[in-house]
Design an enzyme around this catalytic site. Structure first.
Site, PDB file in Angstrom:
ATOM      1  CG  ASN A   1      -7.045  -0.648   1.186  1.00 62.27           C
ATOM      2  OD1 ASN A   1      -6.231  -0.443   0.291  1.00 62.27           O
ATOM      3  ND2 ASN A   1      -6.674  -1.002   2.409  1.00 62.27           N
TER       4      ASN A   1
ATOM      5  CG  HIS B   1      -2.958   3.230   2.228  1.00 63.68           C
ATOM      6  ND1 HIS B   1      -3.559   2.859   1.045  1.00 63.68           N
ATOM      7  CD2 HIS B   1      -3.137   2.182   3.096  1.00 63.68           C
ATOM      8  CE1 HIS B   1      -4.061   1.646   1.177  1.00 63.68           C
ATOM      9  NE2 HIS B   1      -3.826   1.213   2.413  1.00 63.68           N
TER      10      HIS B   1
ATOM     11  CB  CYS C   1      -0.930  -0.001   1.204  1.00 60.38           C
ATOM     12  SG  CYS C   1      -2.024  -1.441   1.259  1.00 60.38           S
TER      13      CYS C   1
END
Length: 324
Positions: free
Chosen positions: A281, A251, A114
């Site tokens: 996500n 993020h 990520c």
């Protein structure tokens, strides 16, 4: 002698299929209210069975080319930040190099999960600042739906698919990269992983599902305790105050983590951009998706100071202070 590097173009892409919270109610024991309360996510985009990370990358780059009316024939290096490559090898970067017809570019994949897009930009800046390259294409993309266990209600509510692309070029006037901070905590790798050739990590037996396995509570604690510290270090390196940052783009793991990071760092939530509400996500794609969305909505303007911060499996994190 050092050179200046700057992001000169950005684009993004998400698949057409929408998976809502109400759709998930039919798959696992969950409900819309529970998901929104804990994650802030309402929808996520899901790739078709025949649509893979390389396809999302190509679409994001084409979106960038169209919006900025630019050619990329002279790109010297393609960096794809992903952990959901179409194949163990060849790399996704070589696939998009071929599909986009970039004849003379090197290509490499970078896996920082990520935090991948921040890592990719950092590498691109270093290579351009050193004078080795003049023009680098950086793409952050993941097809998380292909590695998500849709019987696990704690993880399947989180993830979606997407891609974001950025062109980083040598600039004759000023650098768009002002400061950075990177760190890793490999001892926490078993908190967020996907098994491969090995089924053990740090002496611990792993759950071998070939899908994402996450200890959400512990990852949350790690992120909200360490990211504000990293943010402070970046600002100290740049010799600026928090008030001088126009936008913060962390993020987009979930909205609760973002809210906690803002609360602990003292950065206002209303000046924080994220992409998880309608995209979920998307791992390495969350930051470029949020940046592109901010530009399209007229929030982020040329010359703004933007702090991006990626964090995820590894455990790894990286933050960059940019002037866009």
């Amino acid at each position: 002698m050092s050179f200046n590097a700057k992001i000169t173009a950005i684009g993004s892409y998400v698949p057409e299929r929408i998976l809502t919270n109400f759709d998930l109610e039919k798959i696992v024991d969950t409900n819309n209210e529970w998901i929104v309360q804990r994650t802030g996510i309402h929808e996520r985009r899901i790739a078709r069975p025949d649509e893979f990370t390389s396809d999302l990358c190509v679409a994001a780059v084409n979106n960038m080319k169209m919006k900025h009316n630019i050619a990329i024939d002279d790109v010297e290096l393609v960096i794809v930040c992903t952990h959901t490559a179409d194949f163990p090898f060849p790399a996704v970067s070589t696939q998009i190099q071929a599909q986009l017809g970039i004849q003379h570019a090197g290509a490499m994949d970078l896996n920082a999960t990520c935090a991948g897009f921040a890592y990719g930009l950092h590498v691109a800046n270093g290579l351009i600042a050193s004078g080795l390259h003049r023009k680098i294409l950086v793409v952050g993309a993941d097809t998380m739906s292909k590695i998500t266990d849709y019987t696990d209600r704690s993880t399947c509510i989180l993830f979606g698919d997407g891609a974001g692309a950025a062109l980083v070029e040598q600039d004759d006037h000023e650098s768009g990269f002002l400061a950075y901070h990177m760190t890793s905590s490999g001892e926490g790798g078993s908190l967020l992983y996907r098994t491969g050739l090995s089924k053990q990590m740090n002496g611990m037996e792993l759950i071998d599902t070939q899908k994402v396995v996450q200890n959400g509570r512990e990852v949350y604690k790690w992120a909200v305790s360490t990211v504000p510290v990293g943010m402070k270090k970046i600002l100290q390196k740049a010799c600026i105050s928090l008030d001088e940052v126009d936008w913060f783009i962390p993020h987009s793991a979930n909205l609760r983590i973002v809210e906690s990071i803002c609360e602990r760092s003292g950065f206002p939530l209303e000046k924080t951009l994220h992409s998880m509400v309608y995209y979920g996500n998307t791992s390495a794609a969350t930051i470029p998706l949020a940046l592109d969305l901010g530009l399209r909505e007229g929030k982020v303007k040329c010359g703004d100071t933007v702090l991006i911060y990626g964090f995820g499996g590894g455990l790894v994190q990286a933050g960059l202070l940019l002037r866009v």
